[in-house]
Design an enzyme around this catalytic site. Structure first.
Site, PDB file in Angstrom:
ATOM      1  N   ASN A  23     -46.618 -24.297 -25.249  1.00 39.99           N
ATOM      2  CA  ASN A  23     -46.315 -24.454 -26.673  1.00 39.99           C
ATOM      3  C   ASN A  23     -45.271 -25.517 -26.960  1.00 39.99           C
ATOM      4  OD1 ASN A  23     -48.256 -22.597 -27.084  1.00 39.99           O
ATOM      5  ND2 ASN A  23     -46.870 -20.911 -27.594  1.00 39.99           N
ATOM      6  N   ARG A 129     -54.319 -16.778 -39.777  1.00 38.60           N
ATOM      7  CA  ARG A 129     -53.522 -17.946 -39.380  1.00 38.60           C
ATOM      8  C   ARG A 129     -53.775 -19.146 -40.310  1.00 38.60           C
ATOM      9  NH1 ARG A 129     -53.271 -18.284 -33.008  1.00 38.60           N
ATOM     10  NH2 ARG A 129     -51.364 -19.426 -33.488  1.00 38.60           N
ATOM     11  N   VAL A 131     -52.869 -22.359 -42.850  1.00 38.88           N
ATOM     12  CA  VAL A 131     -51.976 -23.512 -42.664  1.00 38.88           C
ATOM     13  C   VAL A 131     -51.402 -23.957 -44.011  1.00 38.88           C
ATOM     14  CG1 VAL A 131     -52.973 -24.357 -40.504  1.00 38.88           C
ATOM     15  CG2 VAL A 131     -54.007 -25.029 -42.689  1.00 38.88           C
TER      16      VAL A 131
HETATM   17  C1  EPZ Z   1     -47.063 -20.753 -32.606  1.00 35.02           C
HETATM   18  O1  EPZ Z   1     -48.215 -20.550 -33.400  1.00 35.02           O
HETATM   19  C2  EPZ Z   1     -47.497 -20.508 -31.178  1.00 35.02           C
HETATM   20  N1  EPZ Z   1     -48.528 -21.485 -30.808  1.00 35.02           N
HETATM   21  C3  EPZ Z   1     -48.043 -19.083 -31.033  1.00 35.02           C
HETATM   22  O2  EPZ Z   1     -48.376 -18.878 -29.664  1.00 35.02           O
HETATM   23  C4  EPZ Z   1     -46.943 -18.107 -31.427  1.00 35.02           C
HETATM   24  O3  EPZ Z   1     -47.445 -16.791 -31.359  1.00 35.02           O
HETATM   25  C5  EPZ Z   1     -46.458 -18.414 -32.845  1.00 35.02           C
HETATM   26  O4  EPZ Z   1     -46.034 -19.807 -32.937  1.00 35.02           O
HETATM   27  C6  EPZ Z   1     -45.285 -17.532 -33.261  1.00 35.02           C
HETATM   28  O5  EPZ Z   1     -44.225 -17.718 -32.381  1.00 35.02           O
HETATM   29  C7  EPZ Z   1     -48.140 -22.745 -30.490  1.00 35.02           C
HETATM   30  O6  EPZ Z   1     -46.962 -23.084 -30.517  1.00 35.02           O
HETATM   31  C8  EPZ Z   1     -49.236 -23.703 -30.106  1.00 35.02           C
HETATM   32  P1  EPZ Z   1     -46.541 -19.667 -36.897  1.00 35.02           P
HETATM   33  P2  EPZ Z   1     -48.183 -20.961 -34.972  1.00 35.02           P
HETATM   34  O7  EPZ Z   1     -46.912 -20.793 -37.799  1.00 35.02           O
HETATM   35  O8  EPZ Z   1     -47.345 -22.148 -35.163  1.00 35.02           O
HETATM   36  C9  EPZ Z   1     -48.310 -17.372 -40.667  1.00 35.02           C
HETATM   37  C10 EPZ Z   1     -49.755 -18.271 -27.873  1.00 35.02           C
HETATM   38  O9  EPZ Z   1     -50.143 -17.153 -27.495  1.00 35.02           O
HETATM   39  N2  EPZ Z   1     -48.511 -18.708 -41.248  1.00 35.02           N
HETATM   40  O10 EPZ Z   1     -45.120 -19.496 -36.493  1.00 35.02           O
HETATM   41  O11 EPZ Z   1     -49.578 -20.974 -35.462  1.00 35.02           O
HETATM   42  C11 EPZ Z   1     -49.158 -17.131 -39.436  1.00 35.02           C
HETATM   43  O12 EPZ Z   1     -50.438 -16.672 -39.811  1.00 35.02           O
HETATM   44  C12 EPZ Z   1     -49.761 -18.617 -29.342  1.00 35.02           C
HETATM   45  O13 EPZ Z   1     -49.299 -19.167 -27.112  1.00 35.02           O
HETATM   46  C13 EPZ Z   1     -48.940 -18.808 -42.563  1.00 35.02           C
HETATM   47  O14 EPZ Z   1     -49.184 -17.807 -43.228  1.00 35.02           O
HETATM   48  O15 EPZ Z   1     -47.442 -19.689 -35.588  1.00 35.02           O
HETATM   49  C14 EPZ Z   1     -48.369 -16.066 -38.705  1.00 35.02           C
HETATM   50  O16 EPZ Z   1     -48.661 -14.799 -39.278  1.00 35.02           O
HETATM   51  C15 EPZ Z   1     -50.367 -17.496 -30.176  1.00 35.02           C
HETATM   52  N3  EPZ Z   1     -49.112 -20.051 -43.109  1.00 35.02           N
HETATM   53  C16 EPZ Z   1     -46.921 -16.438 -39.015  1.00 35.02           C
HETATM   54  O17 EPZ Z   1     -46.969 -17.272 -40.184  1.00 35.02           O
HETATM   55  C17 EPZ Z   1     -48.844 -21.194 -42.397  1.00 35.02           C
HETATM   56  O18 EPZ Z   1     -48.993 -22.310 -42.952  1.00 35.02           O
HETATM   57  C18 EPZ Z   1     -46.226 -17.238 -37.911  1.00 35.02           C
HETATM   58  O19 EPZ Z   1     -47.082 -18.311 -37.573  1.00 35.02           O
HETATM   59  C19 EPZ Z   1     -48.402 -21.069 -41.057  1.00 35.02           C
HETATM   60  C20 EPZ Z   1     -48.227 -19.819 -40.506  1.00 35.02           C
END
Ligand code: EPZ
Length: 429
Positions: A23, A129, A131
């Site tokens: 990550n 998830r 964006v």
């Molecule tokens: C990163 O995902 C990691 N992936 C994930 O690891 C990790 O679980 C996650 O961060 C949380 O720490 C990478 O770094 C490639 P977020 P990311 O944006 O960036 C919601 C693994 O197993 N959200 O922090 O996608 C989202 O749905 C993976 O290695 C929105 O609603 O996570 C989630 O519920 C899995 N709108 C929460 O926020 C958005 O625009 C946190 O997501 C963005 C996110």
């Protein structure tokens, strides 16, 4: 599809090298789009997700050279990425759907070329998830964005302009996307309520080495002063704290004694606290981090996942596998993703006593799990089934291990080297 067969009941004894963080590697690879010079990334793990993103970057016109030999004292490979000329600004659905982290090319591509068309990643096993934070942030930087036919169509013909952005909740990916875009924006951008994960800090430090001006690294407020251009650099990525935490939990769950080479307690501080409360011992050594379980049985602990520095959501499933045979009860609460309990039905098939109440799982420890055929669903749920299989009596067969290959390099080799009876069963294609 390959399977992994485990005969449980063996304590893990020995040492496991910790690779570079998946990550961290993914956003860093996307950062190569911000310069026409070469970005050389060292300590890169050999993982399916890295290959997927390399393929996508290749279609965008990035030259990628892989030096398979370790360099600079790191065990991982060196990936040299050169986006001399952008050949395309479209990230197609068939590549993006394989890995949602592909959305990380949106910010850099838009900042570099003034346009980007990236497929919406779609959901995955652990949740919808969306964006929306990425999109709203880029609009705040002056981009015109339309969602059309499943694509994010972003335009900024006159470049991006710095802005103040306050995230309503912490998002790792949105923080990374917007930090990268802001590096080439006119003026200053302030990201408030930014993610503080070590991988975000690693990206910031690399961007600074490429000539970016970023203040507040590792804090929840990042101030980025835009530059006209960035240059190349060489950067060794941080160790993978989730791989570290995963093997630490496997060692504790099997009553073992494992040295995680290149590990440090501080990188998994919140998980270390939970493991110590459960009865494991963790201590830094000259070569890394030693995890062992005293001969007393593990005891249940309550855990709630939170953004860094809280307990990582990416270690929740693994902690549940450990809690399944700990004495007493553990309340495990998932606050980051809405559907990150896919491992629960599979653990139940191995005899675990788990009750779900909304975002919380009440785990009541049982004396022993029994091996079974189980199904991997997502990366971290899969490895939780491996941990359960290592601790269980009898044989466990984990199906669909391609999920594992996305995030764990040479998993069965690393575990077998510590005495686990584990092998990959190749299925005829
Ligand atoms: C990163 O995902 C990691 N992936 C994930 O690891 C990790 O679980 C996650 O961060 C949380 O720490 C990478 O770094 C490639 P977020 P990311 O944006 O960036 C919601 C693994 O197993 N959200 O922090 O996608 C989202 O749905 C993976 O290695 C929105 O609603 O996570 C989630 O519920 C899995 N709108 C929460 O926020 C958005 O625009 C946190 O997501 C963005 C996110």
């Amino acid at each position: 599809m390959d399977k992994i067969r485990i005969r449980g009941g063996k304590a893990l004894i020995g040492s496991i090298p910790v690779g570079g963080a998946k990550n961290a590697a993914l956003p860093l690879m996307a950062a190569s789009l911000l310069t026409e010079e070469t970005l050389a990334l060292a300590n890169i793990p050999h993982l399916a997700d890295i290959t997927t993103l390399a393929n996508l970057l290749g279609t965008l016109g990035v030259d990628i050279a892989l030096d398979g030999h370790a360099a600079g004292g790191h065990q991982g490979r060196v990936l040299a990425l050169t986006a001399r000329k952008i050949a395309s600004t479209t990230a197609p659905y068939d590549l993006v759907r394989k890995m949602r982290a592909s959305v990380l090319v949106l910010g850099p591509l838009l900042a570099r070329e003034g346009q980007a068309k990236v497929s919406l990643p779609g959901g995955c096993a652990i949740g919808a998830r969306p964006v929306d934070l990425h999109i709203k942030g880029l609009e705040a930087l002056g981009a015109k964005i339309e969602l059309r036919e499943g694509y994010v169509d972003a335009m900024a013909p006159h470049g991006l302009t710095g802005a103040k952005i306050v995230f309503p909740f912490v998002s790792v990916g949105a923080t990374e996307n917007l930090m990268m875009a802001a590096c080439l924006a006119k003026g200053t951008t302030v990201l408030s309520n930014a993610a503080r994960e070590p991988e975000v800090g690693d990206l910031a430090r690399c961007l600074i080495a490429m000539g970016a001006s970023i203040e507040g690294v590792d804090t929840d407020t990042l101030t980025i002063h835009g530059r006209d251009r960035l240059s190349g650099t060489t950067h060794a990525i941080v160790p993978d704290r989730i791989e570290m935490g995963t093997y630490a939990m496997a060692a504790a769950a099997t009553g073992g004694d494992v040295e995680l080479l290149g590990g440090r307690v501080e990188l998994i501080a919140a998980a270390a606290e939970a493991l110590r409360a459960a009865g494991a011992t963790l201590e830094d050594t000259p070569r890394g981090l030693r995890v062992r379980r005293t001969n007393a049985p593990l005891v249940g602990v309550d855990v709630m996942t939170e953004p860094f520095p809280g307990f990582p959501t990416d270690l929740q499933a693994q902690m549940m596998a450990l809690a399944a045979t700990a004495e007493g009860a553990s309340m495990i609460t998932e606050t980051i993703f809405e559907n990150r309990f896919m491992h629960v039905p599979e653990l139940r098939r191995m005899g675990a006593n788990i009750n779900l109440h909304g975002g919380s799982a009440m785990v009541r420890g049982v004396r022993k799990l029994t091996g079974a055929q189980v199904m991997a669903t997502d990366l971290r749920a899969s490895v939780s089934l491996v941990i359960a299989g290592l601790a269980a009596e009898g044989e466990t067969l984990v199906n669909r291990v391609y999920h594992l290959d996305r995030g764990y390099e040479r998993l069965e080799e690393k575990l077998a080297a510590c005495g686990a009876e584990i092998e990959r069963v190749k299925e005829a294609a």
